[in-house]
Motif scaffolding. Structure first.
Motif, PDB file in Angstrom:
ATOM      1  N   ARG A  50     -21.818 -18.815 -17.308  1.00 41.75           N
ATOM      2  CA  ARG A  50     -21.492 -20.121 -16.727  1.00 41.75           C
ATOM      3  C   ARG A  50     -21.843 -20.079 -15.256  1.00 41.75           C
ATOM      4  O   ARG A  50     -21.796 -19.017 -14.619  1.00 41.75           O
ATOM      5  CB  ARG A  50     -20.021 -20.477 -16.929  1.00 41.75           C
ATOM      6  CG  ARG A  50     -19.034 -19.515 -16.311  1.00 41.75           C
ATOM      7  CD  ARG A  50     -17.588 -19.824 -16.687  1.00 41.75           C
ATOM      8  NE  ARG A  50     -16.654 -18.926 -16.029  1.00 41.75           N
ATOM      9  CZ  ARG A  50     -16.160 -19.119 -14.801  1.00 41.75           C
ATOM     10  NH1 ARG A  50     -16.520 -20.216 -14.115  1.00 41.75           N
ATOM     11  NH2 ARG A  50     -15.314 -18.258 -14.254  1.00 41.75           N
ATOM     12  N   VAL A  51     -22.153 -21.267 -14.701  1.00 45.87           N
ATOM     13  CA  VAL A  51     -22.621 -21.364 -13.316  1.00 45.87           C
ATOM     14  C   VAL A  51     -21.685 -22.290 -12.561  1.00 45.87           C
ATOM     15  O   VAL A  51     -21.306 -23.362 -13.066  1.00 45.87           O
ATOM     16  CB  VAL A  51     -24.068 -21.875 -13.256  1.00 45.87           C
ATOM     17  CG1 VAL A  51     -24.566 -21.909 -11.812  1.00 45.87           C
ATOM     18  CG2 VAL A  51     -24.975 -20.998 -14.107  1.00 45.87           C
ATOM     19  N   PRO A 104     -20.099 -23.144 -20.858  1.00 49.25           N
ATOM     20  CA  PRO A 104     -20.532 -21.762 -21.162  1.00 49.25           C
ATOM     21  C   PRO A 104     -21.779 -21.755 -22.042  1.00 49.25           C
ATOM     22  O   PRO A 104     -21.912 -22.560 -22.962  1.00 49.25           O
ATOM     23  CB  PRO A 104     -19.321 -21.162 -21.875  1.00 49.25           C
ATOM     24  CG  PRO A 104     -18.163 -21.983 -21.404  1.00 49.25           C
ATOM     25  CD  PRO A 104     -18.691 -23.386 -21.213  1.00 49.25           C
ATOM     26  N   LEU A 105     -22.680 -20.827 -21.756  1.00 43.94           N
ATOM     27  CA  LEU A 105     -23.928 -20.667 -22.498  1.00 43.94           C
ATOM     28  C   LEU A 105     -23.951 -19.275 -23.120  1.00 43.94           C
ATOM     29  O   LEU A 105     -23.807 -18.273 -22.420  1.00 43.94           O
ATOM     30  CB  LEU A 105     -25.136 -20.823 -21.563  1.00 43.94           C
ATOM     31  CG  LEU A 105     -26.515 -20.497 -22.184  1.00 43.94           C
ATOM     32  CD1 LEU A 105     -26.873 -21.522 -23.264  1.00 43.94           C
ATOM     33  CD2 LEU A 105     -27.577 -20.460 -21.102  1.00 43.94           C
ATOM     34  N   TYR A 133     -24.726 -20.825  -5.514  1.00 45.75           N
ATOM     35  CA  TYR A 133     -24.244 -20.771  -6.894  1.00 45.75           C
ATOM     36  C   TYR A 133     -23.725 -19.359  -7.200  1.00 45.75           C
ATOM     37  O   TYR A 133     -24.260 -18.349  -6.698  1.00 45.75           O
ATOM     38  CB  TYR A 133     -25.367 -21.117  -7.880  1.00 45.75           C
ATOM     39  CG  TYR A 133     -25.924 -22.514  -7.678  1.00 45.75           C
ATOM     40  CD1 TYR A 133     -25.374 -23.593  -8.369  1.00 45.75           C
ATOM     41  CD2 TYR A 133     -26.990 -22.743  -6.804  1.00 45.75           C
ATOM     42  CE1 TYR A 133     -25.894 -24.874  -8.189  1.00 45.75           C
ATOM     43  CE2 TYR A 133     -27.502 -24.014  -6.616  1.00 45.75           C
ATOM     44  CZ  TYR A 133     -26.956 -25.073  -7.317  1.00 45.75           C
ATOM     45  OH  TYR A 133     -27.445 -26.345  -7.131  1.00 45.75           O
ATOM     46  N   SER A 134     -22.688 -19.337  -8.010  1.00 42.18           N
ATOM     47  CA  SER A 134     -22.147 -18.084  -8.550  1.00 42.18           C
ATOM     48  C   SER A 134     -22.278 -18.138 -10.057  1.00 42.18           C
ATOM     49  O   SER A 134     -21.863 -19.121 -10.683  1.00 42.18           O
ATOM     50  CB  SER A 134     -20.677 -17.879  -8.154  1.00 42.18           C
ATOM     51  OG  SER A 134     -20.546 -17.743  -6.759  1.00 42.18           O
ATOM     52  N   ILE A 135     -22.869 -17.093 -10.612  1.00 41.77           N
ATOM     53  CA  ILE A 135     -23.080 -17.020 -12.061  1.00 41.77           C
ATOM     54  C   ILE A 135     -22.076 -16.002 -12.608  1.00 41.77           C
ATOM     55  O   ILE A 135     -22.112 -14.809 -12.251  1.00 41.77           O
ATOM     56  CB  ILE A 135     -24.522 -16.607 -12.408  1.00 41.77           C
ATOM     57  CG1 ILE A 135     -25.518 -17.648 -11.891  1.00 41.77           C
ATOM     58  CG2 ILE A 135     -24.694 -16.423 -13.912  1.00 41.77           C
ATOM     59  CD1 ILE A 135     -25.951 -17.430 -10.467  1.00 41.77           C
ATOM     60  N   VAL A 154     -30.006 -22.985 -18.815  1.00 39.84           N
ATOM     61  CA  VAL A 154     -30.780 -22.411 -19.921  1.00 39.84           C
ATOM     62  C   VAL A 154     -31.258 -21.015 -19.539  1.00 39.84           C
ATOM     63  O   VAL A 154     -31.383 -20.673 -18.351  1.00 39.84           O
ATOM     64  CB  VAL A 154     -31.992 -23.290 -20.289  1.00 39.84           C
ATOM     65  CG1 VAL A 154     -31.563 -24.626 -20.836  1.00 39.84           C
ATOM     66  CG2 VAL A 154     -32.921 -23.455 -19.088  1.00 39.84           C
ATOM     67  N   ALA A 155     -31.508 -20.225 -20.559  1.00 36.20           N
ATOM     68  CA  ALA A 155     -32.085 -18.883 -20.367  1.00 36.20           C
ATOM     69  C   ALA A 155     -33.588 -18.987 -20.580  1.00 36.20           C
ATOM     70  O   ALA A 155     -34.050 -19.174 -21.703  1.00 36.20           O
ATOM     71  CB  ALA A 155     -31.471 -17.889 -21.335  1.00 36.20           C
ATOM     72  N   THR A 156     -34.334 -18.938 -19.489  1.00 31.16           N
ATOM     73  CA  THR A 156     -35.786 -19.103 -19.596  1.00 31.16           C
ATOM     74  C   THR A 156     -36.497 -17.806 -19.966  1.00 31.16           C
ATOM     75  O   THR A 156     -37.644 -17.830 -20.392  1.00 31.16           O
ATOM     76  CB  THR A 156     -36.344 -19.628 -18.262  1.00 31.16           C
ATOM     77  OG1 THR A 156     -35.982 -18.705 -17.220  1.00 31.16           O
ATOM     78  CG2 THR A 156     -35.766 -21.002 -17.953  1.00 31.16           C
ATOM     79  N   LEU A 157     -35.840 -16.660 -19.775  1.00 28.30           N
ATOM     80  CA  LEU A 157     -36.463 -15.390 -20.117  1.00 28.30           C
ATOM     81  C   LEU A 157     -35.373 -14.468 -20.645  1.00 28.30           C
ATOM     82  O   LEU A 157     -34.391 -14.198 -19.950  1.00 28.30           O
ATOM     83  CB  LEU A 157     -37.145 -14.755 -18.897  1.00 28.30           C
ATOM     84  CG  LEU A 157     -37.839 -13.400 -19.141  1.00 28.30           C
ATOM     85  CD1 LEU A 157     -38.920 -13.530 -20.193  1.00 28.30           C
ATOM     86  CD2 LEU A 157     -38.428 -12.868 -17.836  1.00 28.30           C
TER      87      LEU A 157
END
Length: 1436
Positions: A507-508, A522-523, A468-470, A441-444
């Motif tokens: 994506r992470v 994907p987000l 992790y790779s974003i 999720v995008a928190t900010l």
């Protein structure tokens, strides 16, 4: 597919960690072309570069040219050529072909005026399949034009041993193809005979063999082109010295590093001159220098020019007699050079890389990037960072290849490249891989960054060892970028540098020691919209169009949401820290008012509705040079001997050079007479020896600085006198004759006198001083100096001082003195409080009293100490910053000597000992007005077109008006030498500057003067201006001009206004004069009648005065109060009084005196009737009497409102004044007195205020006066000073007592002001003209008929009478203004003419007569009968 690619990448990174090489890019940079990994992933960098690149070529038409090019690669590259950016098709080209090594051969270059297919820019392109493409530098092929001579050799001569120069100027591109022939044989060039780059031939140390015929030849391919032949003659050595002249001077050069530069300098003269060179005012050593070579004759050659060689070169030629010099600049340009070249890079997909490239050059090079031969266009993923570096974001496989950095400036270009390899991912090792992270999720979410959080994969709930790779990309873009977490176990990341209002896909992927796992779903996240501010304005550039201005231009910013509203241009002088700005509406702006030859930096910020955007980079430009704006400083003269003077000076002050100072111009001349000025131009040295002067002669010198733009301002002339004879300088000077010292606290003033022996040269004086010893410090001063102040000494210290005279031999015997500096006193640090309550009280036109209070004093404000106050003042004009000051020891000060009608500001400060306060708050005050102190200016008189008897007078206001101008008085006369009271008066109201005067005599000279007035009175008169009326009279003259008779010739028609009704009887003549000449009998009858009337009047007045009673005096005072209560009088029969008459014995002229109730009467060029509300009609017989009398004296007034003087030889308008002489024959004269509104006028001692205090004063006599003329009778008159009577309803009871008790407010407007009573005694003359005929202007009113009332709109006319001249006892004399200084005033006498007994009785009672009503009735009836007879005679 993306998930699989990510797994391969993470697997490769994991293997790299195991191998100890975590950073592929760094590893690539270290290992060069070595293998990064082993196995199937091995890929190395491939060497691919140019061995030879094409260079610039100069060719001629028809020649063959080879553009060299050769590239190296393990696989043979394919070579192609571009011309002007377009590939050449060499397969079908007959003239151009590709050589085996890749070079381009051009056979038989084609070049004509309209067809230039071969000239241009060429570039070599090398390509290797499956590897990439590289391009070479660009090379320019220049084809020389058709040979032509711009100047040809000319015959000349040279003395043996001197130098000679033969010019041969050709077009620049053909200069290398020029050679010379002597007598048709090639000239052999050597150190003595050489050719300049321009083509000119220089022969130094000429010999007889150098004589002959010379010509230059252009061999540019094809047939050689020959110039004209010129003969060079070699002359023998001259017997006498020859003037030293530079026949060829150096000129400014621009060269590229590595080239050669030749500065020609050829000097001729006898003795043979020698030449030396300086660079930047330092001697240039040419002997033993490898690169600086002094050619024969004096020219300078610099080989392999470097950037450090730039500067100012000065050629100095000198022989035993004189020295000449010339300067030139050398500018050096540097082609682009690489300080840091791009390096090969290994990378993987989705990574970000930067190719670094750092270049230098002069001018500053521009940089562009090329990928596989194609230009890289900046975008969101290809960016130019840090000026020249190329950043590639989110690599994809297609980004592989060769990248080249190409730098270019005006003098060349260069390229350097590097290879980018995108590596494939290594397969993952065996072992469990992480599952996909959960709940991404995008928190900010902001405008340019997003914070992502997630939970650990299901396969590893702890996730402590996971990284992790974003991966993220903009929606619709296949370039994916990657951001890694900074430490293991971290489950959030901040993604920055995003675009506002843009949708991104995130994506992470988690990875463990075995490799990357599965990708999350994907987000999609959209960044927030941002207030779109403008980006930097592109392509900002600046240039200097003039020495004091710079033009800056730019283009519209590429980014930014919203229309650009304006721009703000910031600029700052280099080296300063204060930035200035200016608002600009367009895309360019010129800033003026800058300093000359000064560097400025500029930047631009665009504004839209949201505010300022991003600033551009600074661009620096220098303003152009100009002539110096200030002269050199500290010019001093040193007399060397009887024939030479040495000049020393300093350059102009910093900031005034306006460019590079290239030399100084010295001008000098003899002082004794206006001799010719000699000019000498020197170099940049700050001294010059002027020789060849005359003995014992004083010369003046001045020096001016030079730049390439010209000569600046010169110093003031400084003089010095050469010695009569050369003084002795074989020994040191003798001791100075005296030495005096005066010690202060921190300084000592030293003064002295020169040695007694004046035959020894003294160059200056050396002053030594120190505590206890004079050798601590030494100061040298000029030989002219006689005193010096030694500064920065210690208080209360004992100093020993020595003085020695010196010259070039040495120092003379010293003279000693000692002094003790004074003790240091500590000043009181506490400041004084400034005065408060400053007030300015206006006292007069030039005096203001300033008062104030001092809070530092006791409450009683008593000053007991030695304090004093300083008052300063100035006019309150912004441009005036100059104060005047005065000191006082009291709390007030009287400031005098101020200007009238001027606003001043005042402030005060207090000083006590060494303590002073600041200036107080300012007070303001405006001085009173004063009469004008200068006459009107520029008085001109012109004739009116079509009306020769009418003139127009024009003028300008006085320069010293001293107040608001409220009117003018015009005086004119036919006799310039006549007394001023004999001149005719024309008043003009307000600030009008023109006036017309009509009906003048033809072909007659008139003289005009003008006087200005303000509220304080009249100013001085202007000088007399002469004007002669034309001889011919206009043909369109009105018929009635002739019908008015002889008297009408000088009449002044009066404008009666629209309400005028025809008179009931009487003549229309302006003065009631007959329309035909009077014979002598009628003249005798008139004279006898006037005498009888005058005798009767005197008898009546005498009886009145002797029988006056106290009761009548009470009645008179009551009547006086009623009269002075108001300016307007009610229209009942009780208020109407017969008008007064002045019987003037010298002038038989009847003239009016009008009384205006208006406190501010209007003065015009014609008599102005008062309004109807000012005069109330009276329905009785007196009305008709007044009406009839008015008609007897009114003439016609033209619509142009003009005055008349022509033909007024019998009419003299004047103001009544006392006379001291008996006229030969009686004349009745009544004159108007004009009101020049003065609200401050008062009466004193029963007399009207006047300039001489005798103006219309009442006679002091044993018997009282009847009815004198009241103040309102005269002061408020609006009548013009002309022969135009009118009527008035002013009560006749305004007697002397009335005048004495007149209310000041009701007595508005004296003819002159109080201020002029004392200062301008003779400023108000009356003008009159002697009558040409005794009866021409004589008029007596006829018996008025009873009946209709008079027109209230018409002006009223008071008439005054005076005693008969033959009265035996009480005779009264009248005088004009010329006798104002005398003490005998006129005797006003009442001549009643009312038809009503009751009115007559009341009038006589108010006149304080003791007659009873019956007696008065009889006397008045008798007088009335005489008046009827006289009127009948005059109107016959």
């Amino acid at each position: 597919m993306a998930a699989g690619r990510a797994r391969r990448l993470l697997g490769y990174l994991w293997i790299a960690l195991l191998l100890g090489q975590p950073d592929p890019a760094a590893a690539a940079a270290r290992s060069g072309s070595q293998s990064l990994l082993t196995g199937s992933l091995v890929r190395t960098f491939t060497p691919f570069y140019f061995l030879v690149e094409p260079m610039d070529v100069l060719s001629v038409r028809g020649a063959s040219v080879i553009m060299n090019c050769s590239a190296y690669c393990e696989t043979s590259p394919k070579i192609e050529w571009k011309k002007d950016g377009t590939f050449l098709n060499l397969v079908s080209d007959d003239r151009r072909q590709l050589l085996p090594d890749g070079s381009l051969l051009i056979n038989s270059v084609v070049h004509s005026k309209h067809n230039k297919p071969d000239e241009g820019y060429y570039q070599c392109v090398a390509t290797v399949e499956s590897l990439g493409t590289i391009v070479s530098r660009t090379a320019k092929l220049t084809v020389a034009g058709l040979p032509r001579f711009t100047s040809q050799p000319e015959s000349s001569s040279a003395y043996k041993g001197n130098s000679a120069i033969l010019n041969c100027e050709v077009n620049v591109d053909l200069a290398p193809f020029v050679r010379w022939e002597q007598d048709r044989q090639p000239v052999i060039l050597d150190d003595r005979v050489f050719k300049l780059p321009s083509g000119a031939l220089i022969i130094s140390n000429a010999t007889d063999r150098d004589g002959g015929l010379y010509r230059c030849v252009i061999e540019g391919g094809g047939t050689p082109k020959y110039s004209d032949e010129a003969e060079l003659k070699i002359l023998p050595d001259p017997e006498v010295p020859q003037e030293l002249v530079l026949v060829r001077q150096p000129s400014t050069l621009t060269r590229v590093t590595g080239q050669s530069a030749v500065f020609p300098c050829v000097a001729v003269g006898f003795p043979t001159p020698s030449v030396r060179w300086t660079r930047n005012e330092e001697e240039l050593i040419t002997e033993g220098s490898g690169r600086f070579l002094l050619l024969a004759g004096g020219s300078l050659e610099i080989s392999e020019v470097t950037e450090q060689d730039a500067g100012t070169y000065t050629c100095i030629a000198e022989n035993a007699n004189e020295t000449v010099e010339a300067q030139a600049e050398l500018a050096v340009q540097v082609p682009p050079e690489f300080l840091k070249r791009p390096a090969n890079i290994y990378a993987h997909e989705s990574m970000d890389i930067v190719f670094e490239c750092e270049v230098t050059g002069k001018p500053t090079p521009t940089v562009k990037w090329v990928k596989n031969g194609d230009m890289v266009i900046p975008s969101d993923y290809f960016k130019i960072v840090k000026e020249h570096n190329l950043q590639v974001l989110g690599l994809v496989k297609s980004d592989e290849g060769f990248y080249q950095c190409i730098a270019e400036n005006d003098v060349g270009n260069a390229q350097s490249g590097a290879q980018l390899i995108i590596l494939d991912l290594a397969p993952a090792t065996t072992g469990p891989l992480p599952s996909a992270p959960r709940d991404v999720v995008a928190t900010l979410v902001s405008t340019r960054f997003i914070r992502l959080t997630w939970r650990t994969p299901v396969s590893d709930p702890q996730g402590d060892n996971l990284t992790y790779s974003i991966f993220y990309t903009r929606e619709g873009i296949n370039r994916e970028r990657v951001e890694n977490t900074s430490r293991a176990g971290e489950t959030q990341v901040m993604i920055q540098n995003l675009m506002p209002e843009t949708v991104y896909v995130f994506r992470v992927v988690a990875q463990n020691k075995h490799g990357p796992g599965e990708s999350s779903t994907p987000l999609k996240v959209a960044t927030q919209p941002e207030v779109q501010l403008p980006g930097p304005a592109p392509n900002i550039r600046a240039y200097a169009p003039s020495p004091t201005s710079v033009t800056v231009a730019w283009e519209t910013p590429l980014s930014g949401n919203g229309e650009i509203q304006n721009y703000k241009l910031y600029y700052m002088e280099k080296g300063q820290d204060t930035e200035q700005d200016v608002d600009v509406g367009g895309l360019s702006y010129t800033i003026s008012g800058l300093k000359k030859y000064t560097e400025y930096s500029f930047r631009v910020v665009a504004y839209n509705k949201h505010g300022p955007g991003v600033s551009t980079q600074d661009v620096v430009v220098r303003t152009l040079s100009d002539v110096p704006s200030a002269p050199p400083q500290n010019l001093t003269l040193e007399v060397r001997n009887s024939k030479s003077i040495m000049l020393h000076w300093q350059p102009p002050p910093a900031g005034t050079h306006s460019g590079q100072i290239t030399g100084y111009k010295i001008r000098y001349r003899k002082v004794s007479r206006k001799s010719e000025v000699t000019e000498s131009i020197g170099g940049t040295q700050l001294f010059q020896l002027i020789e060849g002067l005359e003995r014992g002669t004083e010369y003046s010198f001045r020096v001016a600085a030079l730049t390439v733009n010209g000569t600046g301002p010169a110093t003031d002339w400084v003089s010095a006198e050469t010695f009569e004879s050369d003084l002795d300088e074989t020994r040191v000077p003798e001791v100075p004759s005296s030495l005096h010292v005066r010690p202060l606290v921190t300084s000592i003033v030293v003064s002295w006198t020169p040695p007694e022996n004046q035959n020894i040269v003294v160059r200056g004086y050396a002053i030594g001083y120190g505590i206890g010893s004079p050798h601590a410090q030494t100061i040298k001063v000029d030989y002219k100096q006689r005193y010096y102040t030694i500064e920065n000494l210690d208080p209360s210290s004992h100093y020993v001082i020595t003085l020695k005279a010196f010259n070039n031999v040495g120092e003379g015997i010293p003279l000693y003195e000692s002094a003790v500096t004074r003790p240091h006193s500590v000043p009181d640090p506490s400041p004084m409080m400034p005065p408060v309550g400053v007030q300015a009280s206006i006292l007069s036109h030039d005096t203001i009293r300033i008062t104030w209070a001092d809070n530092s004093l006791p409450k009683n404000q008593k000053i007991t100490d030695a304090r004093y106050y300083t008052v300063r003042w100035k006019t309150n004009i912004p441009a005036n910053t100059k104060y005047k000051t005065a000191n006082t020891t009291t709390l007030s000060y009287l400031v005098t000597g101020l200007k009238p009608n001027t606003l001043y500001e005042f402030s005060v400060m207090v000083t006590k000992g060494r303590r002073s306060s600041t200036w107080s708050m300012t007070a303001h005050g405006t001085t009173f007005e004063l009469v004008p102190t200068s006459p009107p200016k520029d008085v001109t008189v012109v004739s009116k077109e079509g009306k020769p008897r009418t003139i127009i007078v024009n003028w300008q206001p006085p320069s010293e008006a001293n107040g608001k101008i409220t009117g003018y008085i015009i005086y004119y006369s036919t006799d310039v030498n006549a007394e001023i009271h004999d001149w005719v008066i024309e008043p003009v109201v307000g600030n009008r500057l023109t006036h017309q005067i009509q009906e003048l005599t033809l072909d007659t000279p008139y003289y005009f003067k003008i006087q200005a007035r303000n509220s304080k009175g009249m100013g001085p008169m202007s000088e007399a201006v002469q004007f002669r009326t034309p001889k011919a009279e206009s043909s369109d003259k009105m018929p009635n001009d002739q019908a008015s008779g002889s008297a009408g010739k000088g009449s002044r028609p009066v404008d009666l206004g629209p309400d005028y009704k025809p008179p009931l009887g009487g003549s229309n003549s302006p003065h009631g004069s007959p329309t035909s000449p009077l014979d002598s009998n009628m003249l005798l009858v008139i004279i006898v009648s006037v005498g009888v009337i005058t005798i009767v009047v005197v008898v009546i007045v005498a009886v009145f005065c002797t029988r006056r009673t106290t009761s009548h005096q009470k009645k008179k005072r009551a009547a006086c109060k009623s009269v002075n209560g108001s300016h307007k009088y009610k229209g009942n029969s009780k208020d109407v009084k017969p008008p007064d008459l002045w019987i003037h014995h010298e002038r038989l002229e009847l003239k009016p005196i009008d009384k205006s109730p208006d406190p501010n009467p209007v003065m015009t060029d014609t008599p102005i009737p008062r309004n109807s509300q000012d005069i109330t009609p009276v329905d009785n017989s007196m009305d008709s009497n007044i009406h009839q009398r008015r008609n007897s004296y009114r003439g016609h007034e033209s619509e142009d409102s003009m005055s008349t003087l022509a033909g007024r030889r019998g009419m003299r308008p004047k103001m009544m004044m006392p006379f001291d002489s008996q006229p030969p024959q009686p004349v009745i004269s009544a004159h108007p007195i004009h009101s020049l509104d003065n609200p401050h006028h008062h009466f004193h001692s029963g007399s009207l205020a006047s300039p001489t205090r005798s103006y219309l004063h009442h006679q002091v006599s044993p018997w009282p006066i009847g009815t004198s003329m009241s103040h309102s009778d005269r002061a408020n008159s609006t009548e013009s000073v002309r022969n135009t009577p009118s009527t008035d309803t002013m009560p006749a009871s305004s007697s002397q007592a009335c005048a004495e008790h007149q209310d000041p407010e009701s007595s508005t407007g004296s003819y002159l002001t109080n201020s002029q009573e004392e200062d301008s005694a003779q400023n108000l003359p009356t003008a009159h003209v002697r009558p040409s005929h005794p009866l021409k202007s004589f008029a007596v009113p006829a018996v008025p008929p009873t009946g209709p009332t008079y027109d209230p709109a018409l002006p009223s006319t008071p008439l005054l009478t005076q005693q008969a001249p033959n009265h035996p006892v009480h005779s009264v004399k009248t005088a004009s203004i010329g006798t104002l200084g005398r003490t005998r005033p006129p005797m006003p006498v009442v001549v009643p003419s009312a038809p009503d007994v009751q009115e007559t009785t009341r009038m006589l009672e108010d006149s304080e007569s003791n007659y009873e009503p019956d007696e008065l009735t009889k006397e008045m009836a008798h007088l009335e009968g005489l008046m009827k007879d006289l009127n009948a005679i005059t109107t016959a």
